[in-house]
Each structure stands twice: as structure tokens, then as C-alpha cells.
Write a protein that holds these residues in place. Structure first.
Motif, PDB file in Angstrom:
ATOM      1  N   ASN A 164       0.826  -1.214   0.000  1.00  0.00           N
ATOM      2  CA  ASN A 164       0.000   0.000   0.000  1.00  0.00           C
ATOM      3  C   ASN A 164       0.859   1.263   0.000  1.00  0.00           C
ATOM      4  N   ALA A 165       1.960   1.240   0.761  1.00  0.00           N
ATOM      5  CA  ALA A 165       2.807   2.428   0.870  1.00  0.00           C
ATOM      6  C   ALA A 165       3.614   2.694  -0.398  1.00  0.00           C
ATOM      7  N   SER A 166       3.887   1.647  -1.179  1.00  0.00           N
ATOM      8  CA  SER A 166       4.771   1.814  -2.342  1.00  0.00           C
ATOM      9  C   SER A 166       4.015   1.965  -3.649  1.00  0.00           C
ATOM     10  N   LYS A 167       2.671   1.957  -3.593  1.00  0.00           N
ATOM     11  CA  LYS A 167       1.900   2.013  -4.849  1.00  0.00           C
ATOM     12  C   LYS A 167       2.197   3.280  -5.639  1.00  0.00           C
ATOM     13  N   VAL A 168       2.252   4.421  -4.958  1.00  0.00           N
ATOM     14  CA  VAL A 168       2.444   5.690  -5.654  1.00  0.00           C
ATOM     15  C   VAL A 168       3.873   5.804  -6.189  1.00  0.00           C
ATOM     16  N   GLN A 169       4.868   5.552  -5.304  1.00  0.00           N
ATOM     17  CA  GLN A 169       6.262   5.728  -5.721  1.00  0.00           C
ATOM     18  C   GLN A 169       6.660   4.773  -6.833  1.00  0.00           C
ATOM     19  N   LEU A 170       6.350   3.470  -6.654  1.00  0.00           N
ATOM     20  CA  LEU A 170       6.731   2.496  -7.671  1.00  0.00           C
ATOM     21  C   LEU A 170       5.861   2.610  -8.917  1.00  0.00           C
ATOM     22  N   GLY A 171       4.602   3.061  -8.737  1.00  0.00           N
ATOM     23  CA  GLY A 171       3.715   3.215  -9.890  1.00  0.00           C
ATOM     24  C   GLY A 171       4.247   4.226 -10.884  1.00  0.00           C
ATOM     25  N   MET A 172       4.928   5.263 -10.366  1.00  0.00           N
ATOM     26  CA  MET A 172       5.519   6.268 -11.257  1.00  0.00           C
ATOM     27  C   MET A 172       6.643   5.679 -12.094  1.00  0.00           C
ATOM     28  N   MET A 173       7.259   4.587 -11.610  1.00  0.00           N
ATOM     29  CA  MET A 173       8.337   3.929 -12.363  1.00  0.00           C
ATOM     30  C   MET A 173       7.821   2.718 -13.129  1.00  0.00           C
ATOM     31  N   MET A 174       6.466   2.590 -13.241  1.00  0.00           N
ATOM     32  CA  MET A 174       5.822   1.481 -13.971  1.00  0.00           C
ATOM     33  C   MET A 174       6.210   0.138 -13.379  1.00  0.00           C
ATOM     34  N   ILE A 175       6.393   0.100 -12.050  1.00  0.00           N
ATOM     35  CA  ILE A 175       6.744  -1.131 -11.365  1.00  0.00           C
ATOM     36  C   ILE A 175       5.685  -1.423 -10.321  1.00  0.00           C
ATOM     37  N   GLN A 176       5.325  -2.683 -10.184  1.00  0.00           N
ATOM     38  CA  GLN A 176       4.335  -3.076  -9.184  1.00  0.00           C
ATOM     39  C   GLN A 176       4.870  -4.252  -8.380  1.00  0.00           C
ATOM     40  N   LEU A 177       4.586  -4.246  -7.070  1.00  0.00           N
ATOM     41  CA  LEU A 177       4.901  -5.410  -6.252  1.00  0.00           C
ATOM     42  C   LEU A 177       3.821  -6.461  -6.459  1.00  0.00           C
ATOM     43  N   LEU A 178       4.174  -7.698  -6.199  1.00  0.00           N
ATOM     44  CA  LEU A 178       3.221  -8.796  -6.337  1.00  0.00           C
ATOM     45  C   LEU A 178       2.077  -8.587  -5.351  1.00  0.00           C
ATOM     46  N   PRO A 179       0.798  -8.588  -5.821  1.00  0.00           N
ATOM     47  CA  PRO A 179      -0.331  -8.367  -4.902  1.00  0.00           C
ATOM     48  C   PRO A 179      -0.383  -9.409  -3.792  1.00  0.00           C
ATOM     49  N   VAL A 180      -0.851  -8.981  -2.613  1.00  0.00           N
ATOM     50  CA  VAL A 180      -0.927  -9.888  -1.459  1.00  0.00           C
ATOM     51  C   VAL A 180      -1.819 -11.087  -1.763  1.00  0.00           C
ATOM     52  N   SER A 181      -2.909 -10.836  -2.507  1.00  0.00           N
ATOM     53  CA  SER A 181      -3.867 -11.916  -2.793  1.00  0.00           C
ATOM     54  C   SER A 181      -3.241 -13.044  -3.610  1.00  0.00           C
ATOM     55  N   ARG A 182      -2.180 -12.734  -4.367  1.00  0.00           N
ATOM     56  CA  ARG A 182      -1.564 -13.745  -5.234  1.00  0.00           C
ATOM     57  C   ARG A 182      -0.488 -14.564  -4.537  1.00  0.00           C
ATOM     58  N   LEU A 183      -0.066 -14.132  -3.350  1.00  0.00           N
ATOM     59  CA  LEU A 183       0.996 -14.878  -2.680  1.00  0.00           C
ATOM     60  C   LEU A 183       0.624 -15.348  -1.273  1.00  0.00           C
ATOM     61  N   SER A 184      -0.497 -14.851  -0.730  1.00  0.00           N
ATOM     62  CA  SER A 184      -0.825 -15.188   0.662  1.00  0.00           C
ATOM     63  C   SER A 184      -1.036 -16.691   0.844  1.00  0.00           C
ATOM     64  N   LEU A 185      -1.776 -17.339  -0.078  1.00  0.00           N
ATOM     65  CA  LEU A 185      -2.041 -18.776   0.053  1.00  0.00           C
ATOM     66  C   LEU A 185      -0.753 -19.582  -0.102  1.00  0.00           C
ATOM     67  N   LYS A 186       0.072 -19.222  -1.110  1.00  0.00           N
ATOM     68  CA  LYS A 186       1.336 -19.943  -1.326  1.00  0.00           C
ATOM     69  C   LYS A 186       2.230 -19.825  -0.102  1.00  0.00           C
ATOM     70  N   LEU A 187       2.346 -18.600   0.422  1.00  0.00           N
ATOM     71  CA  LEU A 187       3.221 -18.376   1.574  1.00  0.00           C
ATOM     72  C   LEU A 187       2.696 -19.121   2.801  1.00  0.00           C
ATOM     73  N   ALA A 188       1.360 -19.120   2.999  1.00  0.00           N
ATOM     74  CA  ALA A 188       0.778 -19.803   4.163  1.00  0.00           C
ATOM     75  C   ALA A 188       1.022 -21.307   4.078  1.00  0.00           C
ATOM     76  N   VAL A 189       0.764 -21.905   2.913  1.00  0.00           N
ATOM     77  CA  VAL A 189       0.973 -23.349   2.751  1.00  0.00           C
ATOM     78  C   VAL A 189       2.443 -23.694   2.957  1.00  0.00           C
ATOM     79  N   LEU A 190       3.334 -22.878   2.390  1.00  0.00           N
ATOM     80  CA  LEU A 190       4.771 -23.150   2.488  1.00  0.00           C
ATOM     81  C   LEU A 190       5.248 -23.082   3.941  1.00  0.00           C
ATOM     82  N   MET A 191       4.926 -21.992   4.629  1.00  0.00           N
ATOM     83  CA  MET A 191       5.466 -21.797   5.971  1.00  0.00           C
ATOM     84  C   MET A 191       4.823 -22.727   6.992  1.00  0.00           C
ATOM     85  N   LEU A 192       3.493 -22.874   6.942  1.00  0.00           N
ATOM     86  CA  LEU A 192       2.833 -23.787   7.883  1.00  0.00           C
ATOM     87  C   LEU A 192       3.256 -25.230   7.619  1.00  0.00           C
TER      88      LEU A 192
END
Length: 305
Positions: free
Chosen positions: A256-284
């Protein structure tokens, strides 16, 4: 195993965690710290891979046509380029459209640079924007497009540009980053496994007299093992749940904090919704599995009493 027996093992395993409070705290802390570091590198590796995919998808070929090419030859040339196997899309950009795009890129403060070059004085050539099926096929496709000039005079294509040199370097860098990230994740997983195993061993060493007494009064190996299995799995579950919550919350705030700064450089972080399940399954999964694995390895030694 009967349900009542399993309930008894579950109760004993839970009691053991509370009974050995400080040792349990040390075990879950070690697991939490190890998995937190592992989780940070997993998030880093996933985002590097996502960023590399974004960059690779932006790779395209710009084909500049000869300024004297007759207009009726443009659709013919477009069909020839579109028939190349590696090409997925061909878009015609007229010289007028190219002038408008260039004007937008220069911005209002630099538009005086184009003064006098509009209309009939437009020096830009017509062009095609070519997309390929796979970014790594861009050089091969560019070579085949340029080969359409062979045997033709005058040549219909003036120049083919896809960022020669820069694209190849970019592919090497992204491949290196991916391989280094993967190696670091695997290395941390192995380190975490040994660290957690040793921590659980310390827990069991502190209770070796209890295990010895149970053996002497005739308890079976399975009866002794199960509470430790459950204890190990619960320690792994608790130890992985804490860093998972911290990582997901912290990463969500970072996105949320980096949307504006990185958006100006046409860069986006991986959305939380796309990694939360993978990360939960992996770590648990890692937490529970290595908790059980550490218990199995550690208890085996003391069952030889």
C-alpha cells in the motif's frame, strides 16, 4: 488408533508444551525467527521473479519502414511479418500517430523541440510495433523481419530496433537474480530444518529421564513417541503461524505504501492476494513437517534405553 487414545496423546503433547514453558518458548522462537528470515527471502524471490516477468513482457520490436515505401505495400509487409512463427501481434503505427506519441512523451515543457515538424514536414517513418510469443525469441524474430529485405530493391524496411544488447543483458541479469534467489531460499530452508531439529533435541534431552522411566515400566515405543510427535507439530505450527501473520501484515502495508512511488516507475509489487495462500501453505507446511521430523529423529535415540 482409537480416538480416545489420540485425544490422550494430544492432551499430553499440549501439556508438555505448557509444562516446559521456557524450552517451548525457545523452540518456537527459533522456529519463528528461522521461518521469518526464510519468508522474507521467499517474498523477495517471488517479487524479483514477478518484476522480471513484467520487464520481459514489455520487450517488443519496432520496425521502421522506408520513407518511400508505397502505401499499398504496407498491408503486404504486415502480413509477412505476422506470418513469422515467433510473432504474436503486429500493429501498424503511421507517421502521424508516431508524431503524436512522441509529442506526448516529450511533455508540454519540451514540445517546442517539434516545432515546424508537423504535417507535411513530419520526418518520422511509418512503423510496426511487433510483439513476440516469448520474450526470449525477440532476437530471432527481429532477424527474420530484417531478412524480408533480402532480394528487394529498394528495401522496404529501414531499421529494426528491439534494444539489441540491452535486452540480452537484461535476460542474463534476471536469470542470475532468479537463480541466486532460489539458491538462498533452499539454503535457508535447510538451515532452518537443522536449527529446529537441534532445538527439539535439546527439549527431549532435558526430558530423557522421563522417557527412560516410561520404558522401564513397559510403555511401548509408539505410546512414547506420539506425544512428542504432537508436541513437535504444535511447536512447528505455532512457530510458523507467528512469522506468517507478521509477514503478511507487513507486506500488505509495504504494498500500500509503495503504490504511488513504484507506480511512477511502472513497477508493481506482487499483490498480497496472489501470494498469501502460497506463503501460508509453504510456511505452515515447513513448520509442521520439520517439527515432526525433529521429534522423530530426536526421540529415536532415547527409545534405545
Amino acid at each position: 488408533m482409537r480416538i480416545s487414545t489420540f485425544a490422550r496423546h494430544l492432551r499430553e503433547g499440549s501439556k508438555n508444551i505448557i509444562r516446559n514453558g521456557w524450552m517451548s518458548f525457545a523452540s518456537t522462537s527459533a522456529i519463528a525467527i528461522s521461518l521469518f528470515i526464510l519468508g522474507v527471502f521467499v517474498l523477495l524471490a517471488l517479487n524479483v521473479n514477478y518484476l522480471a516477468d513484467q520487464i520481459e513482457k514489455q520487450v517488443e520490436i519496432r520496425v521502421y519502414l522506408d520513407v518511400n515505401l508505397p502505401k499499398d505495400q504496407i498491408p503486404v509487409l504486415q502480413n509477412q511479418i505476422g506470418s513469422i512463427p515467433e510473432v504474436s501481434k503486429v500493429t501498424f503505427v503511421s507517421k502521424e500517430e508516431g508524431y503524436r506519441i512522441l509529442k506526448e512523451k516529450l511533455g508540454k515543457e519540451n514540445q517546442d523541440m517539434l516545432e515546424g515538424y508537423d504535417g507535411a514536414n513530419n520526418p518520422l517513418p511509418d512503423s510496426f510495433t511487433v510483439e513476440v510469443d516469448e520474450p526470449r525469441n525477440v532476437a530471432q524474430a527481429a532477424g527474420q523481419i530484417m531478412a524480408l529485405n533480402n532480394g528487394k530493391s529498394p528495401a522496404p524496411i529501414g531499421k529494426v530496433n528491439y534494444g539489441q544488447g540491452t535486452v540480452e543483458t537484461m535476460f542474463k541479469v534476471t536469470a542470475l537474480v532468479r537463480n541466486v534467489g532460489l539458491a538462498m531460499v533452499v539454503g535457508l530452508m535447510i538451515t532452518a530444518m537443522f536449527l529446529i531439529s537441534n532445538t527439539i533435541k535439546l527439549t527431549i534431552i532435558a526430558r530423557r529421564k522421563e522417557i527412560g522411566i516410561m520404558k522401564l515400566v513397559g510403555a511401548t515405543n509408539g505410546f512414547i513417541r506420539w506425544p512428542f510427535f504432537i508436541e513437535g507439530s504444535l511447536l512447528g505450527l505455532i512457530g510458523s503461524l507467528v512469522p506468517l501473520i507478521v509477514l503478511l501484515y507487513g507486506y500488505s502495508e509495504l504494498v500500500n505504501a509503495s503504490k504511488v512511488q513504484l507506480g511512477m516507475m511502472m513497477i508493481q509489487l506482487l499483490p498480497v492476494s496472489r501470494l498469501s495462500l502460497k506463503l501460508a501453505v509453504l510456511m505452515l507446511g515447513i513448520g509442521v513437517i520439520i517439527g515432526i521430523w525433529g521429534s522423530v529423529v530426536s526421540v529415536r535415540k532415547f527409545l534405545k534405553v
